[in-house]
Design an enzyme around this catalytic site. Structure first.
Site, short mmCIF file in Angstrom:
data_model
loop_
_atom_site.label_atom_id
_atom_site.label_comp_id
_atom_site.label_asym_id
_atom_site.label_seq_id
_atom_site.Cartn_x
_atom_site.Cartn_y
_atom_site.Cartn_z
N ASP A 18 0.87 -0.98 0.02
CA ASP A 18 -0.04 0.00 0.04
C ASP A 18 0.76 1.31 0.05
O ASP A 18 1.75 1.56 0.73
CB ASP A 18 -0.83 0.08 1.24
CG ASP A 18 -2.05 1.13 1.28
OD1 ASP A 18 -2.20 1.55 0.12
OD2 ASP A 18 -2.75 1.20 2.24
N MET A 19 0.95 2.01 -1.20
CA MET A 19 1.40 3.30 -1.18
C MET A 19 1.24 4.09 0.03
O MET A 19 0.17 4.02 0.55
CB MET A 19 1.44 4.00 -2.46
CG MET A 19 1.63 3.04 -3.56
SD MET A 19 3.22 2.40 -3.55
CE MET A 19 4.32 3.84 -3.62
N TYR A 23 -1.17 10.57 -3.35
CA TYR A 23 -1.20 11.46 -4.28
C TYR A 23 -0.40 12.79 -3.51
O TYR A 23 0.03 13.35 -4.59
CB TYR A 23 -2.89 11.89 -3.91
CG TYR A 23 -3.78 11.32 -4.78
CD1 TYR A 23 -3.58 10.09 -5.10
CD2 TYR A 23 -4.80 12.03 -4.79
CE1 TYR A 23 -4.38 9.14 -5.97
CE2 TYR A 23 -5.89 11.10 -5.78
CZ TYR A 23 -5.65 9.90 -6.02
OH TYR A 23 -6.60 9.15 -6.73
N ARG A 60 -0.67 15.47 9.31
CA ARG A 60 -1.41 14.71 10.16
C ARG A 60 -1.04 14.99 11.53
O ARG A 60 -2.01 14.93 12.47
CB ARG A 60 -1.49 13.29 9.90
CG ARG A 60 -1.93 12.94 8.40
CD ARG A 60 -1.91 11.60 8.19
NE ARG A 60 -2.39 11.06 6.69
CZ ARG A 60 -2.50 9.74 6.51
NH1 ARG A 60 -2.19 8.85 7.10
NH2 ARG A 60 -2.90 9.64 5.24
N ASP A 120 -3.31 2.68 -6.25
CA ASP A 120 -1.88 2.72 -4.92
C ASP A 120 -1.95 1.40 -4.24
O ASP A 120 -1.39 1.48 -3.13
CB ASP A 120 -2.09 3.87 -4.17
CG ASP A 120 -3.35 3.87 -3.32
OD1 ASP A 120 -4.10 3.31 -3.74
OD2 ASP A 120 -3.43 4.80 -2.19
N GLU A 121 -2.58 0.44 -4.77
CA GLU A 121 -2.50 -1.05 -3.94
C GLU A 121 -2.40 -1.95 -4.85
O GLU A 121 -2.70 -2.15 -5.88
CB GLU A 121 -3.90 -1.27 -3.26
CG GLU A 121 -4.43 -0.14 -2.00
CD GLU A 121 -5.68 -0.60 -1.49
OE1 GLU A 121 -5.56 -1.35 -0.50
OE2 GLU A 121 -6.77 -0.38 -1.93
#
Length: 694
Positions: A18-19, A23, A60, A120-121
């Site tokens: 998983d990236m 984005y 975040r 992205d997976e």
């Protein structure tokens, strides 16, 4: 509905990659100044700063979340950099992100079977690579272990924070471990190497989960992010699943998950363990019940499909609140933009990957105008896909109108610009059921291209005269590039013999440059038609045709003048060899070319129209098979030729290309007919009959 698949007896090594905030990473690669800064990617809609669709890890830390809009994110983190998604045709253009994802997939697929799950997976089946490593260079024999492998998180290991790395090293290199755990350890080495290669070649970081099946690998990949990997030994499966909320499991976020919570009081995966398989089957059916029983125990037999390319192409847009679409004109305007984008992506996929899509689907969401519609959902509609912007637009609009009629079944105003009582809040179209073009197929246009070099003035094609058959599968080629992609997709033969018409007519006209034949009725007509060359000539210059058949056909493929010496070449047939011309043996035809009389052409057209009207069930117009008559050099008049399938001598198949002889023989086998009586005037044989009344 979920499908219960038992796991194979052999231990598998599956990874889910998983990236990390993909984005944002793509934008940071495009703009290196953004690296290290709190960054978020927002939609093109500027209302309140735009909606956040991706938030970088630096942002975040300040409390920025995807549920926020740009203005709110700035109030939480004034230093945040908001990057807008590129815009094309009035909507978001995700091309740069799709292309970046393809770069990653190309690297990950080097070590095993690769399934691209999204932009992205990626799922990887590393079983073969892990077994090879275990037999040749097992982990315990590796002298220097890469630090990225040592940083792996192995579920179930207990150690002091200062001893974690040493504990992981010991687990990876244990000699007396179960074979399944040894294979997982090899998988950890392989995945770490792939992740480092992705970072080196693309500048992107990614996280991964490594387990014995897809379900567990997916759950593990998101446990430690960013740029980390997590291993799930078989002994740790229960501890992973027991506390997991049931709604976090794939396919349990909707009605089935709600039912488990409301009807059975199941809130975590561990709660499912109290129910027997029979109890779950009685409640949810045999298949779903077994699937629920399996996932509670970490059992999942889903295979990693070999797919590095997307399984569908889609484009759409939301129209919230007052922006909802309330007129057919508005719907058509946006469908036009969607069709243009989808056509471009399909053409690119066809050109680069030699794939064609077969199904066009329209999805929409509608606002609820009244209580009667409060429980209604706008129905999705599908149809066979036709390539080309205009064709996609036409079909998509028809699908929408069909869905609208169903949605407003009680309303008489479901059509027209004056529609009321409905509003579309989401609209999208997609192309699916994408298949590879069978190997060995090529463009029929290649044959005619070789003819263009010899007869450049008489082999010009008109885009308007490239037609696609859409009865069974999509045609290939848009209005702008139909000459370029006139391919032959693999399809089933239709019951009405259309496929045979296409193949037979293509074979008949593909050799016209070598030995062309024209015939006419001797006494009353001068209708002419070019025929096949001899079997010797056919073998020499026969085009490479797909034995399965063509769905894309050519109309008016060749027009122009023939040199006089070509027109007068004698047809020499080997003794004992059948020829397609034997079908016309009973006719009195000459090889000379004469200009057809006006009354003769009219008579032929009347005969064709009579046959096309259904007077003879087994009479197939040559035009419907996909190739119309050529322009006559004298007056460019078009005439229609008819032939009957059951009147063709089966021996002529020996003159056809070898790869389609078997299929043609099958087509020519006697067919059951309710009435064997053929009406006079329903076939070309009658037209050339010497005693035909004029």
């Amino acid at each position: 509905m979920p499908v219960a698949r038992p796991e194979s007896s052999d231990s598998r090594v599956i990874a889910h990659v998983d990236m990390d905030c993909f984005y944002v990473q793509v934008e940071q690669r495009r703009q290196p100044d953004l690296r290290g800064q709190p960054t978020a990617v927002v939609q093109y809609n500027a209302w309140k700063g735009g909606g956040l669709i991706a938030v970088g890890y630096e942002a975040r830390k300040f409390g920025v979340k995807r549920s926020m809009r740009g203005d709110e994110a700035k109030s939480v983190c004034p230093e945040i950099q908001l990057v807008t998604v590129p815009v094309a045709r009035g909507k978001a253009d995700l091309s740069i992100y799709r292309n970046a994802g393809s770069e990653v997939v190309a690297i990950l697929s080097r070590k095993g079977r690769c399934e691209r799950a999204s932009i992205d997976e990626v799922y990887l089946d590393l079983t073969e690579a892990a077994e090879k490593m275990l037999s040749e260079t097992p982990p315990e024999s590796v002298e220097a272990i890469n630090d990225e492998v040592i940083k792996s998180h192995v579920l179930g290991l207990s150690a002091e924070p200062s001893d974690v790395r040493q504990t992981v090293r010991e687990w990876l290199c244990q000699r007396n471990a179960d074979r399944r755990d040894k294979l997982l350890a090899c998988g950890a080495f392989i995945v770490a190497e792939l992740r480092m290669q992705v970072l080196k070649e693309t500048q992107f970081t990614c996280s991964a989960g490594i387990a014995h099946n897809k379900m567990l690998a997916k759950l593990a990949s998101g446990m430690n992010k960013p740029a980390q990997q997590t291993v799930v030994p078989f002994a740790s499966v229960e501890s992973l699943l027991d506390p997991l909320p049931i709604r976090k499991m794939k396919q349990l976020g909707g009605k089935l998950g709600h039912s488990l919570q409301d009807d059975l009081g199941v809130n975590t995966v561990g709660d499912l363990l109290q129910f027997s398989e029979e109890k779950l089957q009685d409640r949810y059916g045999i298949n779903t019940g077994t699937w629920l029983w399996n996932i509670a125990r970490g059992i999942n037999g889903d295979e990693v499909e070999s797919r590095v390319l997307p399984k569908s192409h889609g484009t759409g847009k939301t129209f919230p609140g007052r922006n909802c679409l309330k007129t057919i004109d508005g719907i058509e305007r946006w469908l036009s933009k969607f069709s243009e984008e989808l056509a471009e992506r399909l053409e690119a996929d066809l050109e680069q990957n030699k794939r064609i899509a077969q199904t066009l689907t329209l999805h929409a969401s509608a606002s609820k105008a009244n209580e009667a519609q409060s429980q209604k959902k706008f129905p999705s509609k599908s149809c066979p896909l036709r390539y080309g912007t205009n064709k996609i637009l036409e079909d998509a609009l028809n699908l929408f109108q069909a869905g609208l009629r169903e949605y407003l079944s009680s309303s008489s105003k479901a059509h027209g610009n004056g529609c009321s009582g409905w509003g579309i809040t989401n609209l999208s179209i997609s192309a699916s059921k994408i298949v590879d073009i069978p190997s060995g197929t090529c463009s029929i246009m290649k044959y005619f291209h070789s003819q263009d070099q010899r007869y450049p003035s008489s082999k010009e094609f008109d885009d308007k005269e490239i037609h696609e058959s859409t009865a069974l599968s999509p045609s290939v080629g848009s209005e702008s590039s139909s000459r370029k992609h006139l391919l032959e997709p693999e399809t089933e033969c239709s019951k009405d013999g259309t496929k045979m018409n296409i193949v037979m007519n293509i074979v008949m006209q593909a050799h016209l440059d070598d030995k062309s034949r024209m015939f006419e009725e001797k006494t009353q007509t001068s209708f002419c038609r070019e025929s096949l060359p001899s079997s010797t000539s056919a073998k020499k210059n026969e085009p490479q045709l797909d034995s399965v058949g063509e769905e894309t056909v050519i109309k008016d493929a060749i027009s122009g003048n023939r040199s006089q010496d070509q027109k007068g070449k004698a047809f020499k047939e080997k003794q004992g060899t059948s020829s397609i011309l034997q079908f016309f043996q009973t006719q009195n035809c000459s090889s000379s070319i004469q200009e057809p009389k006006e009354e003769t052409v009219n008579a032929i057209q009347e005969t064709a129209e009579s046959s096309c009207s259904g007077k003879a069930d087994d009479t197939v117009p040559l035009e419907s098979g996909g190739i119309r008559n050529m322009h006559h050099s004298a007056d460019q008049s078009r005439v229609a030729c008819m032939y009957k399938i059951d009147e063709i001598d089966p021996n002529v198949v020996d003159e056809l290309p070898r790869e389609i002889q078997e299929e043609v023989r099958a087509w020519l086998r006697p067919q059951k007919r309710a009435n064997n009586t053929t009406k006079r005037g329903s076939s070309i044989t009658h037209y050339f009959s010497p005693n035909k009344n004029m």
